[in-house]
Structure formats: structure tokens, C-alpha cells
Design an enzyme around this catalytic site. Sequence first.
Site, mmCIF file in Angstrom:
data_model
loop_
_atom_site.group_PDB
_atom_site.id
_atom_site.type_symbol
_atom_site.label_atom_id
_atom_site.label_comp_id
_atom_site.label_asym_id
_atom_site.label_seq_id
_atom_site.Cartn_x
_atom_site.Cartn_y
_atom_site.Cartn_z
ATOM 1 N N GLU A 100 -2.489 -8.829 3.217
ATOM 2 C CA GLU A 100 -2.802 -9.312 4.575
ATOM 3 C C GLU A 100 -4.282 -9.168 4.905
ATOM 4 O O GLU A 100 -4.763 -9.701 5.914
ATOM 5 C CB GLU A 100 -1.939 -8.576 5.613
ATOM 6 C CG GLU A 100 -2.384 -7.171 5.967
ATOM 7 C CD GLU A 100 -2.022 -6.111 4.931
ATOM 8 O OE1 GLU A 100 -1.504 -6.475 3.852
ATOM 9 O OE2 GLU A 100 -2.287 -4.925 5.210
ATOM 10 N N HIS A 135 -3.893 -4.652 -0.043
ATOM 11 C CA HIS A 135 -3.406 -5.224 1.229
ATOM 12 C C HIS A 135 -3.483 -6.748 1.154
ATOM 13 O O HIS A 135 -4.552 -7.325 1.396
ATOM 14 C CB HIS A 135 -4.270 -4.708 2.378
ATOM 15 C CG HIS A 135 -4.000 -3.287 2.733
ATOM 16 N ND1 HIS A 135 -3.000 -2.918 3.613
ATOM 17 C CD2 HIS A 135 -4.578 -2.138 2.312
ATOM 18 C CE1 HIS A 135 -2.998 -1.598 3.735
ATOM 19 N NE2 HIS A 135 -3.933 -1.099 2.947
ATOM 20 N N CYS A 154 0.833 -1.208 0.000
ATOM 21 C CA CYS A 154 0.000 0.000 0.000
ATOM 22 C C CYS A 154 0.868 1.259 0.000
ATOM 23 O O CYS A 154 1.568 1.485 -0.985
ATOM 24 C CB CYS A 154 -0.996 -0.030 1.167
ATOM 25 S SG CYS A 154 -2.283 1.225 0.998
HETATM 26 N N1 LIG Z 1 -4.320 3.305 2.897
HETATM 27 C C1 LIG Z 1 -3.299 4.141 2.716
HETATM 28 O O1 LIG Z 1 -2.435 4.287 3.554
HETATM 29 C C2 LIG Z 1 -3.285 4.937 1.429
HETATM 30 C C3 LIG Z 1 -1.931 5.388 0.995
HETATM 31 C C4 LIG Z 1 -1.952 6.744 0.320
HETATM 32 N N2 LIG Z 1 -2.050 7.815 1.315
HETATM 33 C C5 LIG Z 1 -3.115 6.811 -0.660
HETATM 34 O O2 LIG Z 1 -4.063 7.523 -0.382
HETATM 35 O O3 LIG Z 1 -3.101 6.183 -1.706
#
Ligand SMILES: NC(=O)CC[C@H](N)C(=O)O
Length: 222
Positions: free
Chosen positions: A197, A195, A82
Site C-alpha cells: 500500500e 508495504h 508487514c
Molecule cells: N513496521 C513494523 O511494524 C515492523 C514489524 C516488526 N516489529 C519488525 O520490526 O520487523
Amino acid sequence: MKKTVTIIDYGVGNLLSVTRAFEHCGATVKLAHDAYDIERASHLILPGVGAFADGMQGLRDRDLVEPIRRYAASGRPLMGICLGMQMLATASEEFGEHEGLNLIPGRVRAIPRVAVDGSALKTPHIGWSPLYKQAQVDWTDTILADTVLESSVYLVHSFAVELDDSADLLSHCVYGGHRISAVIRRNSVVGCQFHPEKSGPVGLKIIAGFLTQDELDRASVT
Ligand SMILES: NC(=O)CC[C@H](N)C(=O)O
């Protein structure tokens, strides 16, 4: 033999769920807090939730940027998850212009606010999306080798990596008709925008696939 996975703890990451997933796949998990921990790792994970600037500041505050770059140059397996995937890129436009690790050339840009059909597109993109493989890729040596085509994975993001070289793209998702980089790879470095996980059995297969990755011959690292 039981693999040991080292997860970078830099103050910005969902360590518990990532730890549990790798342990579920049979790995021993250690946390990395400094350069020494990273230098000794055989399989390194860069998790991440939150803003790009905060993530990179978390690495800089702990003097972890160069150790991670040295680790990647050694050809050992590194997975960014991510925000961790986004930090593998050259730079991000999230709330300004921020330098990344530049391990996989590309820029992090906001995902479109308008779908290809002209309808409004909600962000952040939260939910399950099929994972489409790039046809020309030889899957046998990748983390996706055992993954069923178009399996769904779980994403929460408002930004995505736009690669400089499309050859670094292993898989994409589709959101509002737009292609989103889902799995990117260069040398021994791989990133998942989703993700794994939190993506059920498919995510665990991808994690298990990462554990099968071994150190590349250093000479082959470009
Ligand atoms: N879930 C997150 O941490 C997102 C990562 C990043 N800030 C985004 O908006 O794509």
C-alpha cells in the site's frame, strides 16, 4: 465483479492506507471485528505495524486467532502485510518468544546487524529494495504475476521470517547482502514483508494480483 476485501481491525494496524490502496484497486473494503466478519470474508487482509507480541495479543483479546486459522484452512485468500506477514509464521523472537498463527511454518528473527561484507547494518531497515523472484516459481497463479522483475518495494522492519520450507518463498529482497523473505505463500495464504500500500504502482499491481486470487479447492489445502 467488484471484489469485497475484509481487513482485520485488531487495534494494531495501518488500516487507512491499506483501505485506500484496496479501494484504489476497485475493491469494496469492510473491517472485521469478530469471528462472524471473518467467516463471511472472501478475501481477508491481516495488516500490522508494531511489535509481534502486541499484534498477537490484539488478535487473542478479540478471539480472532482460531477464526483466522479456520478461514485459512478453508482455502480462501489471506494476505498478511508487514507485521501481519510475520504473524502468519510459527513464532517470533521479537522481545521474547511469542507464538504466531503458524499458517506458514517459520520463525521471525532479527535481521542481521552486520552486512555480509562485515560493515555495520542499520536497523530498522527502512527504504526501497528491489523484489527478486525465485526462479523456480510458476508466477502465473501468484500475486506477483504482473510484477516487473526487480521492482522496488517499501520496507520498514527489524525482523524477518525465516521459513522452514524454502518452497514457501516467492520472492526475496537483499539487505546488507542478506536475503530477506519478501513474499511468502502456502496454499491460499500469502505474506508481504514490505508495504504494498506504500510501494507505488508496483504495490498496487501486487494488491490487484491478490484480488484475482480465488478460493482453493479445500482438498488441495495441505
Ligand atoms: N513496521 C513494523 O511494524 C515492523 C514489524 C516488526 N516489529 C519488525 O520490526 O520487523
